[in-house]
Design a protein around this motif. Sequence first.
Motif, PDB file in Angstrom:
ATOM      1  N   VAL A  31     201.080 -12.695  -6.121  1.00 32.82           N
ATOM      2  CA  VAL A  31     199.978 -12.429  -5.191  1.00 32.82           C
ATOM      3  C   VAL A  31     200.084 -13.366  -4.000  1.00 32.82           C
ATOM      4  O   VAL A  31     199.987 -12.972  -2.850  1.00 32.82           O
ATOM      5  N   ARG A  32     200.397 -14.676  -4.345  1.00 34.46           N
ATOM      6  CA  ARG A  32     200.497 -15.651  -3.251  1.00 34.46           C
ATOM      7  C   ARG A  32     201.596 -15.226  -2.284  1.00 34.46           C
ATOM      8  O   ARG A  32     201.440 -15.278  -1.082  1.00 34.46           O
ATOM      9  N   ARG A  33     202.746 -14.777  -2.916  1.00 33.75           N
ATOM     10  CA  ARG A  33     203.856 -14.339  -2.053  1.00 33.75           C
ATOM     11  C   ARG A  33     203.423 -13.192  -1.175  1.00 33.75           C
ATOM     12  O   ARG A  33     203.660 -13.168   0.027  1.00 33.75           O
ATOM     13  N   SER A  34     202.787 -12.214  -1.796  1.00 33.98           N
ATOM     14  CA  SER A  34     202.438 -11.036  -1.021  1.00 33.98           C
ATOM     15  C   SER A  34     201.312 -11.353  -0.046  1.00 33.98           C
ATOM     16  O   SER A  34     201.121 -10.655   0.913  1.00 33.98           O
ATOM     17  N   ARG A  35     200.577 -12.461  -0.340  1.00 29.59           N
ATOM     18  CA  ARG A  35     199.489 -12.828   0.569  1.00 29.59           C
ATOM     19  C   ARG A  35     199.983 -13.686   1.725  1.00 29.59           C
ATOM     20  O   ARG A  35     199.216 -14.235   2.472  1.00 29.59           O
ATOM     21  N   LYS A  36     201.282 -13.895   1.799  1.00 30.95           N
ATOM     22  CA  LYS A  36     201.827 -14.691   2.887  1.00 30.95           C
ATOM     23  C   LYS A  36     201.319 -14.132   4.197  1.00 30.95           C
ATOM     24  O   LYS A  36     201.460 -12.941   4.467  1.00 30.95           O
ATOM     25  N   ARG A  37     200.686 -14.981   4.963  1.00 32.47           N
ATOM     26  CA  ARG A  37     200.127 -14.481   6.224  1.00 32.47           C
ATOM     27  C   ARG A  37     201.141 -14.695   7.329  1.00 32.47           C
ATOM     28  O   ARG A  37     201.172 -15.728   7.972  1.00 32.47           O
ATOM     29  N   LEU A  38     202.019 -13.715   7.489  1.00 33.00           N
ATOM     30  CA  LEU A  38     203.052 -13.828   8.520  1.00 33.00           C
ATOM     31  C   LEU A  38     202.430 -13.620   9.888  1.00 33.00           C
ATOM     32  O   LEU A  38     201.439 -12.885  10.014  1.00 33.00           O
ATOM     33  N   PRO A  39     202.994 -14.235  10.922  1.00 32.90           N
ATOM     34  CA  PRO A  39     202.441 -14.015  12.265  1.00 32.90           C
ATOM     35  C   PRO A  39     202.610 -12.556  12.677  1.00 32.90           C
ATOM     36  O   PRO A  39     203.515 -11.876  12.179  1.00 32.90           O
ATOM     37  N   PRO A  40     201.756 -12.058  13.580  1.00 31.89           N
ATOM     38  CA  PRO A  40     201.938 -10.684  14.058  1.00 31.89           C
ATOM     39  C   PRO A  40     203.282 -10.554  14.766  1.00 31.89           C
ATOM     40  O   PRO A  40     203.791 -11.523  15.324  1.00 31.89           O
ATOM     41  N   THR A  41     203.845  -9.351  14.705  1.00 31.77           N
ATOM     42  CA  THR A  41     205.177  -9.135  15.293  1.00 31.77           C
ATOM     43  C   THR A  41     205.066  -8.301  16.560  1.00 31.77           C
ATOM     44  O   THR A  41     204.295  -7.337  16.618  1.00 31.77           O
ATOM     45  N   VAL A  42     205.869  -8.662  17.539  1.00 31.06           N
ATOM     46  CA  VAL A  42     205.917  -7.922  18.806  1.00 31.06           C
ATOM     47  C   VAL A  42     206.458  -6.514  18.534  1.00 31.06           C
ATOM     48  O   VAL A  42     207.492  -6.372  17.877  1.00 31.06           O
ATOM     49  N   GLU A  64     202.504 -11.044  28.071  1.00 35.14           N
ATOM     50  CA  GLU A  64     201.929  -9.798  27.538  1.00 35.14           C
ATOM     51  C   GLU A  64     201.500  -9.967  26.075  1.00 35.14           C
ATOM     52  O   GLU A  64     200.421  -9.555  25.677  1.00 35.14           O
ATOM     53  N   GLU A  65     202.377 -10.611  25.297  1.00 34.47           N
ATOM     54  CA  GLU A  65     202.115 -10.683  23.859  1.00 34.47           C
ATOM     55  C   GLU A  65     201.047 -11.720  23.513  1.00 34.47           C
ATOM     56  O   GLU A  65     200.305 -11.551  22.563  1.00 34.47           O
ATOM     57  N   TYR A  66     200.980 -12.797  24.286  1.00 33.24           N
ATOM     58  CA  TYR A  66     199.955 -13.821  24.051  1.00 33.24           C
ATOM     59  C   TYR A  66     198.574 -13.182  24.179  1.00 33.24           C
ATOM     60  O   TYR A  66     197.675 -13.442  23.383  1.00 33.24           O
ATOM     61  N   LYS A  67     198.456 -12.309  25.195  1.00 32.10           N
ATOM     62  CA  LYS A  67     197.176 -11.624  25.421  1.00 32.10           C
ATOM     63  C   LYS A  67     196.820 -10.741  24.214  1.00 32.10           C
ATOM     64  O   LYS A  67     195.695 -10.716  23.762  1.00 32.10           O
ATOM     65  N   LYS A  68     197.845 -10.044  23.683  1.00 30.74           N
ATOM     66  CA  LYS A  68     197.579  -9.098  22.586  1.00 30.74           C
ATOM     67  C   LYS A  68     197.518  -9.790  21.222  1.00 30.74           C
ATOM     68  O   LYS A  68     196.676  -9.481  20.398  1.00 30.74           O
ATOM     69  N   LEU A  69     198.445 -10.722  20.984  1.00 28.69           N
ATOM     70  CA  LEU A  69     198.636 -11.231  19.617  1.00 28.69           C
ATOM     71  C   LEU A  69     198.142 -12.656  19.393  1.00 28.69           C
ATOM     72  O   LEU A  69     198.065 -13.106  18.260  1.00 28.69           O
ATOM     73  N   GLY A  70     197.870 -13.381  20.461  1.00 28.66           N
ATOM     74  CA  GLY A  70     197.384 -14.760  20.290  1.00 28.66           C
ATOM     75  C   GLY A  70     198.495 -15.786  20.378  1.00 28.66           C
ATOM     76  O   GLY A  70     199.601 -15.494  20.847  1.00 28.66           O
ATOM     77  N   SER A  71     198.192 -16.991  19.877  1.00 29.54           N
ATOM     78  CA  SER A  71     199.076 -18.124  20.161  1.00 29.54           C
ATOM     79  C   SER A  71     200.293 -18.235  19.239  1.00 29.54           C
ATOM     80  O   SER A  71     201.184 -19.044  19.478  1.00 29.54           O
ATOM     81  N   VAL A  72     200.342 -17.399  18.180  1.00 27.84           N
ATOM     82  CA  VAL A  72     201.512 -17.420  17.283  1.00 27.84           C
ATOM     83  C   VAL A  72     201.962 -15.983  17.062  1.00 27.84           C
ATOM     84  O   VAL A  72     201.173 -15.157  16.609  1.00 27.84           O
ATOM     85  N   PHE A  73     203.189 -15.679  17.406  1.00 25.94           N
ATOM     86  CA  PHE A  73     203.703 -14.321  17.160  1.00 25.94           C
ATOM     87  C   PHE A  73     205.220 -14.356  17.043  1.00 25.94           C
ATOM     88  O   PHE A  73     205.872 -15.302  17.502  1.00 25.94           O
ATOM     89  N   THR A  74     205.743 -13.312  16.415  1.00 26.20           N
ATOM     90  CA  THR A  74     207.181 -13.266  16.154  1.00 26.20           C
ATOM     91  C   THR A  74     207.807 -12.102  16.916  1.00 26.20           C
ATOM     92  O   THR A  74     207.219 -11.023  16.992  1.00 26.20           O
ATOM     93  N   VAL A  75     208.981 -12.351  17.481  1.00 22.24           N
ATOM     94  CA  VAL A  75     209.735 -11.250  18.085  1.00 22.24           C
ATOM     95  C   VAL A  75     211.080 -11.176  17.355  1.00 22.24           C
ATOM     96  O   VAL A  75     211.701 -12.197  17.076  1.00 22.24           O
ATOM     97  N   ASN A  76     211.483  -9.942  17.014  1.00 25.64           N
ATOM     98  CA  ASN A  76     212.774  -9.762  16.345  1.00 25.64           C
ATOM     99  C   ASN A  76     213.833  -9.543  17.408  1.00 25.64           C
ATOM    100  O   ASN A  76     213.762  -8.563  18.147  1.00 25.64           O
ATOM    101  N   PHE A  84     206.961 -17.666  18.283  1.00 25.83           N
ATOM    102  CA  PHE A  84     206.467 -18.471  19.398  1.00 25.83           C
ATOM    103  C   PHE A  84     205.197 -19.223  19.014  1.00 25.83           C
ATOM    104  O   PHE A  84     204.322 -18.653  18.356  1.00 25.83           O
ATOM    105  N   PHE A  85     205.129 -20.467  19.449  1.00 28.80           N
ATOM    106  CA  PHE A  85     203.921 -21.279  19.327  1.00 28.80           C
ATOM    107  C   PHE A  85     203.468 -21.577  20.741  1.00 28.80           C
ATOM    108  O   PHE A  85     204.168 -22.272  21.486  1.00 28.80           O
ATOM    109  N   ILE A  86     202.315 -21.071  21.124  1.00 27.06           N
ATOM    110  CA  ILE A  86     201.853 -21.263  22.498  1.00 27.06           C
ATOM    111  C   ILE A  86     200.558 -22.067  22.509  1.00 27.06           C
ATOM    112  O   ILE A  86     199.561 -21.658  21.914  1.00 27.06           O
ATOM    113  N   GLY A  87     200.590 -23.172  23.220  1.00 25.34           N
ATOM    114  CA  GLY A  87     199.377 -23.991  23.350  1.00 25.34           C
ATOM    115  C   GLY A  87     199.444 -25.214  22.469  1.00 25.34           C
ATOM    116  O   GLY A  87     200.124 -25.217  21.438  1.00 25.34           O
TER     117      GLY A  87
END
Length: 489
Positions: A31-42, A64-76, A84-87
């Motif tokens: 459950v913990r594994r599946s509950r991993k809160r990964l950052p939102p992805t671009v 663009e993505e900071y506006k949509k996804l916030g200060s932590v997001f992943t791009v593949n 990315f860590f912003i701020g």
Amino acid sequence: MDLKENNKFLGAGVLFVATIVFVKLFCSALVRRSRKRLPPTVKALPVIGGLLRFMKGPIVMIREEYKKLGSVFTVNVLNRRITFFIGPDVSAHFFKAPEAELSQQEVYQFNVPTFGPGVVFDVDYSVRQEQFRFFTEALRVTKLRSYVDQMVMEAEDYFSKWGESGTVDLKYELEHLIILTASRCLLGREVRDKLFDDVSALFHDLDNGMRPISVIFPYLPIPAHRRRDRARARIADIFSTIINSRKRSGRSEDDLLQCFIDSRYKDGRPTTEGEITGLLIAALFAGQHTSSITSTWTGAYLLRHKEYLSAALEEQKDILRRHGDKINHDILSEMDMLYRCIKEALRLHPPLIMLLRYSHSDFLVKTKEGKEYDIPKGHIVATSPAFANRLPHIYKDPDSYDPDRFAPGREEDKAAGAFSYISFGGGRHGCLGEPFAYLQIKAIWSHLLRNFEFELISPFPENDWNAMVVGVKGEVMVRYKRRKLSIDN
Ligand code: HEM
């Protein structure tokens, strides 16, 4: 029931309880594994979508993505995940994490063919730390004092060759002056006085060998890489001759080269010729373009914003009144207004627009809104001075040039906490050359302010996003006229 039967029951009971405990633990781990809160992805097309977004311009994508996804997001990007860590809230971890968690070696490997073997990103962290200690010692205030004298001499000599009035490309001029100063203070008198043209040409080839493609394929057999490798080998020969000659003659100079020759590892081992050469190349790559770009932006902004130009001139007059026409380390350190003008130009135009690390273990990051994300091992973690330096919750009217935002009473970069101003990085790997860079740019601009009047005659410049170290696009044409700043005018 006899004893034997009793034991059988007991055994079965223990087994039953152990099974339950194991199943519970296993399930909760799952459950913990599946509950991993990964950052939102671009969102992007599979495989190359992220790469295309990235290549279109990383800062546009981050905005663009900071506006949509916030200060932590992943791009593949191809097979890589870049988070990315912003701020300042989230990038604190980026800057403070120990090397065992977030390291530079993997992501900055592409520098190895340029810097050479046995130094910086080609060696283990423990050796790299010692080599950075050599930098720290070579850039101490006692050393900076003598570098400043050389910076001032170079600036006086360079601008004495300008006419009474004329038109110049400020960017070209400052690039040249900074190469000369860097040669004098870093590479040493032999290069500056005798081998300047040869060594400059070789550094030019080394520089041109660092292409965007080199980041992914640093050893690709392309002409630019072949020229880089030939230049690197020739530079090694030249420095080997210089180092040997200094050692044989017992001559000692006031420069970075001498500091690296005299440096010792903890176990007493002296630096090798190859290491000294590699460290000098690393110093030049870290400090040359970054400083010349910043001095050009400083000039462009001063010429556009007359109120700050006047304030900087008033400061020079005040210093002239108190110290006369001489310049040294301590006098440069008094130039607070000029300092703020440079710092603000660098806030708006940090030449290193993206800083990277490689994640060696899973870790958790918390945003200022209280969201928590698990960052998995194997992600590349990135932060962007070019974007973070303009966050509106940190800087008032962030796109405007306002050096007074750093003045006592406002200090916007401090009000929001550490890592709000990251043009020089910060934390564990903060720039070791920051004081050197400020002194060099101040030495140039105090000389120019005291001896010339300028007018910007080309349009206000833009960023050259195509360069690896993001610089100034095109020419920066200025008209100049010689005049001596006096305390009475
Ligand atoms: C305006 C000029 C400069 C700017 C904007 C600048 C910027 C930076 C930045 C952003 C970093 C951090 C990189 C990261 O975290 O991945 C850095 C590191 C470094 N800089 Fe500078 N730099 C400048 C001038 C210089 C100069 C003049 C020198 C040396 C003479 C220098 C030597 C270094 C070194 C050795 C590091 C590595 C520190 C470490 O990893 O522990 N820099 N610089």
